[in-house]
Design an enzyme around this catalytic site. Structure first.
Site, PDB file in Angstrom:
ATOM      1  N   GLU A 188      61.832 120.349  29.696  1.00  0.00           N
ATOM      2  CA  GLU A 188      61.707 121.832  29.977  1.00  0.00           C
ATOM      3  C   GLU A 188      60.297 122.003  30.559  1.00  0.00           C
ATOM      4  O   GLU A 188      59.251 122.243  29.733  1.00  0.00           O
ATOM      5  CB  GLU A 188      61.819 122.305  28.744  1.00  0.00           C
ATOM      6  N   GLY A 243      67.815 129.024  25.595  1.00  0.00           N
ATOM      7  CA  GLY A 243      66.968 129.587  24.637  1.00  0.00           C
ATOM      8  C   GLY A 243      67.580 131.175  24.831  1.00  0.00           C
ATOM      9  O   GLY A 243      68.541 131.443  23.960  1.00  0.00           O
ATOM     10  N   GLY A 244      67.019 131.876  25.401  1.00  0.00           N
ATOM     11  CA  GLY A 244      67.324 133.309  25.438  1.00  0.00           C
ATOM     12  C   GLY A 244      68.900 133.759  25.696  1.00  0.00           C
ATOM     13  O   GLY A 244      69.523 134.354  24.774  1.00  0.00           O
ATOM     14  N   GLU A 272      56.751 125.689  22.990  1.00  0.00           N
ATOM     15  CA  GLU A 272      56.254 127.054  22.212  1.00  0.00           C
ATOM     16  C   GLU A 272      55.435 126.293  20.651  1.00  0.00           C
ATOM     17  O   GLU A 272      54.370 127.038  20.373  1.00  0.00           O
ATOM     18  CB  GLU A 272      57.349 127.888  21.559  1.00  0.00           C
ATOM     19  N   ASN A 310      68.915 126.949  21.343  1.00  0.00           N
ATOM     20  CA  ASN A 310      67.716 127.163  20.634  1.00  0.00           C
ATOM     21  C   ASN A 310      67.529 128.897  20.441  1.00  0.00           C
ATOM     22  O   ASN A 310      67.061 129.369  21.247  1.00  0.00           O
ATOM     23  CB  ASN A 310      66.496 126.806  21.202  1.00  0.00           C
ATOM     24  N   TRP A 311      67.789 129.164  19.060  1.00  0.00           N
ATOM     25  CA  TRP A 311      67.722 130.800  18.901  1.00  0.00           C
ATOM     26  C   TRP A 311      66.115 131.292  18.640  1.00  0.00           C
ATOM     27  O   TRP A 311      66.206 132.482  18.452  1.00  0.00           O
ATOM     28  CB  TRP A 311      68.641 131.118  17.755  1.00  0.00           C
ATOM     29  N   LYS A 312      65.313 130.116  18.529  1.00  0.00           N
ATOM     30  CA  LYS A 312      63.902 130.506  18.437  1.00  0.00           C
ATOM     31  C   LYS A 312      63.775 131.404  17.068  1.00  0.00           C
ATOM     32  O   LYS A 312      64.352 131.157  16.131  1.00  0.00           O
ATOM     33  CB  LYS A 312      63.335 131.207  19.704  1.00  0.00           C
ATOM     34  N   GLY A 359      61.637 131.075  29.109  1.00  0.00           N
ATOM     35  CA  GLY A 359      61.655 132.334  28.934  1.00  0.00           C
ATOM     36  C   GLY A 359      61.175 133.288  29.862  1.00  0.00           C
ATOM     37  O   GLY A 359      60.666 134.544  29.727  1.00  0.00           O
ATOM     38  N   SER A 399      65.058 129.110  31.129  1.00  0.00           N
ATOM     39  CA  SER A 399      65.798 130.020  31.902  1.00  0.00           C
ATOM     40  C   SER A 399      67.341 129.758  32.315  1.00  0.00           C
ATOM     41  O   SER A 399      67.677 130.296  33.399  1.00  0.00           O
ATOM     42  CB  SER A 399      65.049 130.662  32.842  1.00  0.00           C
ATOM     43  N   HIS A 435      58.871 121.068  20.878  1.00  0.00           N
ATOM     44  CA  HIS A 435      58.997 122.226  21.798  1.00  0.00           C
ATOM     45  C   HIS A 435      57.683 122.993  22.396  1.00  0.00           C
ATOM     46  O   HIS A 435      56.903 123.006  21.524  1.00  0.00           O
ATOM     47  CB  HIS A 435      59.915 123.589  21.176  1.00  0.00           C
TER      48      HIS A 435
HETATM   49  C1  PEP Z   1      64.148 126.999  25.165  1.00  0.00           C
HETATM   50  O1  PEP Z   1      63.868 127.718  24.107  1.00  0.00           O
HETATM   51  O2  PEP Z   1      64.085 125.912  25.004  1.00  0.00           O
HETATM   52  C2  PEP Z   1      64.321 127.749  26.387  1.00  0.00           C
HETATM   53  C3  PEP Z   1      64.555 126.900  27.337  1.00  0.00           C
HETATM   54  O3  PEP Z   1      64.195 128.967  26.438  1.00  0.00           O
HETATM   55  P1  PEP Z   1      64.919 129.924  27.742  1.00  0.00           P
HETATM   56  O4  PEP Z   1      66.348 129.142  27.936  1.00  0.00           O
HETATM   57  O5  PEP Z   1      64.937 131.421  27.196  1.00  0.00           O
HETATM   58  O6  PEP Z   1      63.831 129.578  28.852  1.00  0.00           O
END
Ligand code: PEP
Length: 263
Positions: free
Chosen positions: A168, A235-236, A95, A9-11, A174, A214, A93
């Site tokens: 999640e 994500g990150g 967010e 997930n590049w957000k 994040g 994370s 998601h």
């Molecule tokens: C996500 O965007 O779904 C996510 C889990 O982000 P991160 O890995 O940065 O916590």
């Protein structure tokens, strides 16, 4: 046997001109036919990423989809618009629940739109820190699953046949503070328990459940060591080819162990 899936997930990161080359680099660094790989860039980079990933075996996903098919919804993107650009879509998601007020009822409608368009949905669920500390994590996720899936289960069309669920925990996204593998596995068991109770024929036994929050190359092994966990939504770390190479490399170990176990 459930597949092992690593979804990126590049957000709201990457402009189209950098997204294509980054996707191509990640595809080359993660080539493994035993792991299902998906990259979900921003909408505006979907075409570049689709073109960059052609022939690599890596699928393209969108990060969201509107709950209506068409209409006066300025700035939104519908499921039919995504056809040809993406084959997967992230729905619900945390967010978007936080920033856009997405409710379980809305998420249920998005899942219907994804199913009707032939897009494979990744439904995200997870509790807030205060809810976990209050001992309510499983009840919260149970409610999210019922809210998102119960109506589809009662309908003639049913839920998407290839649905994937991502657990999640919101406090892990994040933050650099990942859940314990054992807690994620316990939640995956609870999710399958709910799926069985609300009417999934196999009690959710065949449903892929990913962990997200994370995830890095250093901690992915803790999650993939759990038989209840079938991969990760990243994500990150998914913007970093080295991290993705490590994550998919570890996922390949689990995928081949599963293949060996079924002969
Ligand atoms: C996500 O965007 O779904 C996510 C889990 O982000 P991160 O890995 O940065 O916590």
């Amino acid at each position: 046997m459930r597949p092992v899936i690593i979804a990126a997930n590049w957000k709201m990161h990457t402009v189209p001109s950098e997204a294509g080359p980054l996707a191509a680099t990640i595809a080359a660094r993660t080539a493994d036919p035993d792991v299902s790989r998906v990259i979900c860039p921003p909408f505006v980079a979907l075409a570049d990423v689709r073109d960059a990933l052609a022939g690599t075996g890596v699928a393209v996903g969108a990060q969201n989809v509107h709950h209506e098919l068409a209409g006066a919804h300025t700035g939104e993107v519908s499921a039919p618009m995504l056809v040809g650009l993406a084959t997967w879509v992230i729905v619900g998601h945390s967010e978007r629940r936080r920033d856009n007020g997405e409710t379980d009822e809305l998420i249920a409608r998005k899942l219907d739109r994804a199913r009707d368009a032939g897009l494979r949905p990744i439904l995200c669920v997870g509790e807030q820190l205060a809810e976990r500390e209050a001992g309510r994590a499983e009840a919260v996720v149970d409610g999210q699953l019922r809210g998102a899936l119960a109506a589809a289960l009662r309908s003639d069309a049913g839920p998407a046949p290839d649905l994937v669920i991502a657990y999640e925990p919101v406090w892990a996204i994040g933050t650099g503070r990942n859940a314990f593998g054992s807690d994620a596995a316990a939640m995956a068991d609870a999710i399958r328990d709910t799926l069985g109770r609300i009417g999934f024929v196999d009690g959710g036994a065949g449903m892929p459940i990913l962990y997200g929050g994370s995830v890095t190359a250093a901690n992915i092994g803790e999650f993939l060591a759990e038989p209840a966990i079938d991969g990760a939504l990243v994500g990150g770390a998914s913007l970093k080819p080295d991290e993705m190479a490590g994550i998919v490399g570890r996922a390949g170990v689990t995928a081949r162990a599963r293949l060996a176990a079924v002969g």
